[in-house]
Design a protein around this motif. Structure first.
Motif, short mmCIF file in Angstrom:
data_model
loop_
_atom_site.label_atom_id
_atom_site.label_comp_id
_atom_site.label_asym_id
_atom_site.label_seq_id
_atom_site.Cartn_x
_atom_site.Cartn_y
_atom_site.Cartn_z
N SER A 30 0.81 -1.22 0.00
CA SER A 30 0.00 0.00 0.00
C SER A 30 0.85 1.27 0.00
CB SER A 30 -0.98 0.00 1.17
OG SER A 30 -0.29 0.09 2.40
N TYR A 90 -5.26 -4.46 -1.78
CA TYR A 90 -6.43 -5.07 -1.16
C TYR A 90 -5.99 -6.33 -0.42
CZ TYR A 90 -8.93 -2.03 -4.40
OH TYR A 90 -9.40 -0.94 -5.08
N PRO A 98 -8.43 -2.83 4.85
CA PRO A 98 -7.39 -1.83 4.57
C PRO A 98 -6.30 -1.87 5.64
CG PRO A 98 -9.59 -0.88 4.42
CD PRO A 98 -9.73 -2.24 5.05
#
Length: 144
Positions: free
Chosen positions: A75, A81, A99
């Protein structure tokens, strides 16, 4: 892995400060605790930074620190995801995922654009190959 090594180095420095360099080894021992599968996956994430991915799917248990770390790493440079399994891929329009940094899963719409994409896929070290295969098959079925 680099975070674990940095923490170990700080602890070693603290023992040297407290007991002196000659006696630090009596109070501190460091050994590699990261399994090669975990290290391989972390290294692969680093290599994927240069691949200009459109998104990344990280597969594995939501309670797995290993998988959470992979999701955090991914991320930092792409939309990532973190899913547990293929059931989280609800449709080409909806994905259920966790998340990074959150405790609850969320649903995200329009996660899989219909345009050509480059998708990175990885999994935690304890995620069975079958689960990864099921995720890949489901993503492919969305595009067929």
């Amino acid at each position: 892995m680099s975070e674990s090594l940095a923490i170990a180095e700080k602890l070693k420095e603290a023992m040297i400060d407290r007991y002196g360099k000659d006696h630090a080894n009596e109070h501190f021992r460091n050994f590699d605790t990261i399994c090669s599968a975990t290290e391989d996956r972390q290294n692969a994430i680093v290599q994927l930074k240069d691949k200009k991915l459109d998104l990344m799917v990280v597969i594995g248990g939501y309670n797995s620190s290993n998988t959470n770390h992979l999701a955090k790493m991914a991320s930092s440079f792409v939309t990532a995801y973190h899913i547990e399994d293929a059931d989280c891929l609800v449709s080409p329009q909806a994905i259920r995922h966790k998340p990074f940094g959150q405790f609850e899963t969320v649903s995200t719409e329009n996660w899989l654009p219909s345009t050509p994409l480059q998708i990175g896929i990885t999994s935690g070290a304890s995620t069975p190959n079958q689960v990864m295969g099921e995720v890949i098959e489901k993503i492919i079925s969305f595009r067929s």
